[in-house]
Design an enzyme around this catalytic site. Structure first.
Site, short mmCIF file in Angstrom:
data_model
loop_
_atom_site.label_atom_id
_atom_site.label_comp_id
_atom_site.label_asym_id
_atom_site.label_seq_id
_atom_site.Cartn_x
_atom_site.Cartn_y
_atom_site.Cartn_z
N GLY A 14 9.35 36.32 23.42
CA GLY A 14 8.61 37.34 24.16
C GLY A 14 9.51 38.42 24.74
CG ASP A 15 9.32 39.41 28.10
OD1 ASP A 15 8.15 39.84 28.15
OD2 ASP A 15 9.73 38.44 28.77
CE LYS A 18 5.19 40.58 22.33
NZ LYS A 18 6.41 40.16 23.05
CE LYS A 20 10.90 51.10 21.91
NZ LYS A 20 12.34 51.38 22.08
N GLY A 42 3.32 40.81 29.50
CA GLY A 42 3.57 42.04 30.25
C GLY A 42 4.20 43.00 29.27
CG HIS A 43 2.77 43.92 25.97
ND1 HIS A 43 1.92 43.84 24.89
CD2 HIS A 43 3.33 42.70 26.08
CE1 HIS A 43 1.98 42.62 24.38
NE2 HIS A 43 2.82 41.91 25.09
CD GLN A 228 1.36 35.45 24.82
OE1 GLN A 228 0.48 35.45 23.98
NE2 GLN A 228 1.23 36.12 25.95
CB THR A 318 4.07 38.66 33.75
OG1 THR A 318 3.66 39.42 32.63
CG2 THR A 318 2.88 37.91 34.31
NE ARG A 323 11.77 39.48 30.69
CZ ARG A 323 11.44 40.76 30.49
NH1 ARG A 323 12.33 41.61 30.02
NH2 ARG A 323 10.21 41.17 30.74
CG HIS A 349 16.80 46.45 24.99
ND1 HIS A 349 17.22 46.87 26.22
CD2 HIS A 349 15.50 46.10 25.15
CE1 HIS A 349 16.23 46.78 27.09
NE2 HIS A 349 15.17 46.32 26.47
P1 GDP Z 1 6.99 43.12 25.39
O1 GDP Z 1 6.43 42.05 26.24
O2 GDP Z 1 7.48 42.62 24.07
O3 GDP Z 1 6.06 44.30 25.22
O4 GDP Z 1 8.28 43.68 26.16
P2 GDP Z 1 8.45 43.96 27.75
O5 GDP Z 1 7.76 45.24 28.07
O6 GDP Z 1 8.06 42.77 28.55
O7 GDP Z 1 10.01 44.08 27.88
C1 GDP Z 1 10.74 45.03 27.18
C2 GDP Z 1 11.54 45.89 28.19
O8 GDP Z 1 12.52 46.64 27.51
C3 GDP Z 1 10.67 46.94 28.89
O9 GDP Z 1 11.19 47.15 30.19
C4 GDP Z 1 10.85 48.16 28.03
O10 GDP Z 1 10.62 49.38 28.72
C5 GDP Z 1 12.29 48.03 27.64
N1 GDP Z 1 12.64 48.59 26.31
C6 GDP Z 1 11.96 48.46 25.15
N2 GDP Z 1 12.69 48.96 24.14
C7 GDP Z 1 13.85 49.40 24.65
C8 GDP Z 1 15.03 49.99 24.09
O11 GDP Z 1 15.15 50.20 22.88
N3 GDP Z 1 16.04 50.29 24.96
C9 GDP Z 1 15.95 50.07 26.30
N4 GDP Z 1 16.98 50.39 27.07
N5 GDP Z 1 14.85 49.52 26.87
C10 GDP Z 1 13.83 49.18 26.05
P1 IMO Z 2 4.95 39.00 26.24
O1 IMO Z 2 3.70 39.35 25.47
C1 IMO Z 2 7.71 36.06 27.83
C2 IMO Z 2 6.18 32.00 28.37
C3 IMO Z 2 6.28 31.58 29.81
C4 IMO Z 2 6.52 30.09 29.64
C5 IMO Z 2 5.62 29.76 28.45
C6 IMO Z 2 4.26 29.19 28.83
O2 IMO Z 2 5.16 39.87 27.43
O3 IMO Z 2 6.12 38.91 25.34
P2 IMO Z 2 2.11 30.31 29.88
O4 IMO Z 2 1.89 30.98 31.20
O5 IMO Z 2 1.80 31.18 28.70
O6 IMO Z 2 1.41 28.98 29.79
O7 IMO Z 2 3.67 29.98 29.85
O8 IMO Z 2 5.43 30.97 27.75
N1 IMO Z 2 5.48 33.28 28.11
C7 IMO Z 2 6.10 34.45 27.96
N2 IMO Z 2 7.41 34.78 28.07
N3 IMO Z 2 6.81 37.00 27.47
C8 IMO Z 2 5.51 36.68 27.32
O9 IMO Z 2 4.60 37.55 26.85
C9 IMO Z 2 5.09 35.36 27.61
N4 IMO Z 2 3.91 34.72 27.58
C10 IMO Z 2 4.16 33.45 27.88
O10 IMO Z 2 7.36 32.21 30.47
O11 IMO Z 2 7.84 29.85 29.25
MG MG Z 3 6.65 41.17 28.12
#
Ligand code: GDP
Ligand code: IMO
Ligand code: MG
Length: 448
Positions: A14-15, A18, A20, A42-43, A228, A318, A323, A349
């Site tokens: 995750g994170d 996606k 973006k 959290g996107h 996820q 979230t 992390r 990144h």
């Molecule tokens: P998701 O859950 O997969 O949508 O990702 P998140 O939003 O939780 O986490 C990604 C983080 O990286 C966010 O704070 C974005 O703004 C940031 N981000 C995404 N792509 C880039 C990148 O290419 N460079 C940098 N510096 N930040 C990025």
């Molecule tokens: P995005 O879409 C990062 C992780 C939780 C935990 C496990 C189970 O932003 O990438 P849950 O509350 O789903 O039962 O928790 O899954 N988890 C994530 N970690 N990004 C996420 O979503 C996640 N969704 C669930 O941290 O380890």
């Molecule tokens: Mg996220």
């Protein structure tokens, strides 16, 4: 059948960024769909300089011609949903009321699900480290056929009460047995409260199937914003340290109500370094000063993991939890390729990894593992049995790089960054098409 569907999925834990790339892909899309999970996701999208941390509404909502769908595979916390709609309206995003559609089949997270999430975690010797948002218990009720769906909110208050009464029986008994009297749910007041939510949300709740069939027939682009990621998948991830839905492509199509024949492109998303929040295996994890409660230990010499976390701002969108961070893991990518049929990679990144390299003096990439005395290039299935975390075999690059906003093509990238990308492509077997150079939707190099 037209092949007009692009699916975006996470390839690690995750994170990966996606939100973006999904939002950016949605620029010329008709439909943008969230398919799995709920507000455990959290996107973050950064559009026209405005940062939007979205948990439920697809990031494609920023483009005025898209219709955004919350699919039947999603579980919804209605307070979070309503405040997100409010935020989007305050931000000036137009026509939300006509452009947001919620499948009547999506399930609702009720307050007792959140209480259960905490209780089940407390029962465990090895907690998952869930987001405590009630995700697992809500999916459990769905599987047990006692879940409350968005459609149920449109029933009469009495009909809704009957359903809630049935759902809460076993849960209330559990709360009583565990001296959690304050958690015991009352069907009357919940039915009243959720019936009002139903009135507020009625304009969004719908049968999404005609929208989808029309888009397929008219060959209009559909983007699925996966949530996820591969290693968090209930069937294919690090069970039991997983979430309770199926974020791989097949599960995502199911949760979005899309036929596999309409699938055109799968974009796997990763970061140039990796991160995980919550418990479970992480072969390339770097040491960090985090205490047993998952909090950062202040005023100590930073370890490699602390440096990566701080340069990448790796704190949960979230839960704000720090992390866990580590190096790029290619064997997982290779396994993700075959589990999800990934066509291209989006590697975010790349800018941050360059800074990490400059600070540490090196950048590492895990290209294979040593596991049970053998060298393997995939993620093994049986690590719970062997109690052995695969040992990464690294390629190391000396130094780092700087990528500024003027860098818009692959050719302009620093040579060392190109070398990194070549190593990832070779070890994962997936072509890297998109390169993230910053947080904004447009901070992306597209490689033709
Ligand atoms: P998701 O859950 O997969 O949508 O990702 P998140 O939003 O939780 O986490 C990604 C983080 O990286 C966010 O704070 C974005 O703004 C940031 N981000 C995404 N792509 C880039 C990148 O290419 N460079 C940098 N510096 N930040 C990025
Ligand atoms: P995005 O879409 C990062 C992780 C939780 C935990 C496990 C189970 O932003 O990438 P849950 O509350 O789903 O039962 O928790 O899954 N988890 C994530 N970690 N990004 C996420 O979503 C996640 N969704 C669930 O941290 O380890
Ligand atoms: Mg996220």
């Amino acid at each position: 059948m037209n092949k007009n569907v692009t699916v975006i999925v996470g390839t690690k834990w995750g994170d990966e960024g996606k939100g973006k790339i999904a939002s950016r892909e949605a620029k010329d899309a008709k439909l943008v769909i969230r398919a799995t999970g709920g507000n455990n996701a959290g996107h973050t999208i950064v559009f026209n300089g405005i940062k939007l941390p979205l948990h439920l509404v697809p990031g494609g909502i920023v483009y005025p011609n898209t219709t955004c769908i919350i699919g039947p595979g999603v579980v919804l916390d209605l307070e979070v949903l309503l405040s997100e709609i409010e935020l989007l309206k305050e931000t000036g995003i137009s026509d939300i009321d006509s452009r947001l559609k919620i499948s009547g089949r999506a399930h609702v997270i009720l307050p007792y699900h959140k209480e259960l999430d905490v209780l089940y975690e407390n029962f465990k010797k090895h907690p998952v480290g869930t987001t405590k948002r009630g995700i697992g218990p809500s999916y459990a009720d769905k599987n047990n056929r006692t879940g409350i769906r968005m459609y149920d909110l449109l029933l009469t208050e009495d009909e809704l009460k009957e359903k809630i009464e049935e759902a809460i029986k076993p849960h209330n008994q559990l709360f009583i047995d565990n001296n959690m009297k304050e958690a015991v749910a009352d069907a009357n007041s919940l039915a009243k409260q959720y019936h009002i939510y139903g009135e507020k949300l009625a304009k969004y709740i719908t049968d999404i199937s005609p929208l989808i069939s029309d888009s397929i027939d008219n060959n209009e682009k559909i983007v699925v914003e996966g949530a996820q990621a591969f290693r968090l998948d209930l069937d294919h991830g690090d069970y039991p340290m997983v979430t309770s839905s199926n974020p791989v492509v097949s599960g995502t199509l199911c949760g979005a109500a899309l036929p596999p024949q309409a699938l055109n492109t799968v974009i796997g998303v990763d970061k140039a370094y990796n991160s995980r929040v919550g418990n479970g295996p992480f072969p390339t994890e770097l040491p960090a000063s985090i205490d047993e409660n998952g909090n950062v230990i202040e005023n100590v010499t930073p370890l490699e993991g602390d440096i990566v976390r701080d340069l990448g701002h790796e704190y949960g969108t979230t839960t704000k939890r720090p992390r866990r961070c580590g190096w790029m893991d290619c064997p997982i990518l290779r396994s993700a390729k075959y589990t999800s049929g990934i066509d291209y990679l989006c590697l975010n990144h790349l800018d941050t990894l360059g800074q990490i390299g400059l600070k540490l003096g090196y950048v590492k990439v895990c290209t294979s593992y040593k596991y049970k005395g053998q060298v393997i290039n995939y993620y093994p299935d049986d690590i719970n049995l062997s109690h052995e975390i695969p040992e990464p075999i690294y390629e190391t690059l000396d130094g780092g790089w700087t990528i500024d906003s003027s860098c818009k093509t692959y050719d302009e990238l620093p040579e060392l960054a190109k070398r990194f990308i070549e190593i990832v492509e070779k070890a994962s077997g997936i072509p890297v098409k998109y390169l993230g150079t910053g947080p904004a939707n447009d901070d992306l190099i597209v490689r033709e």
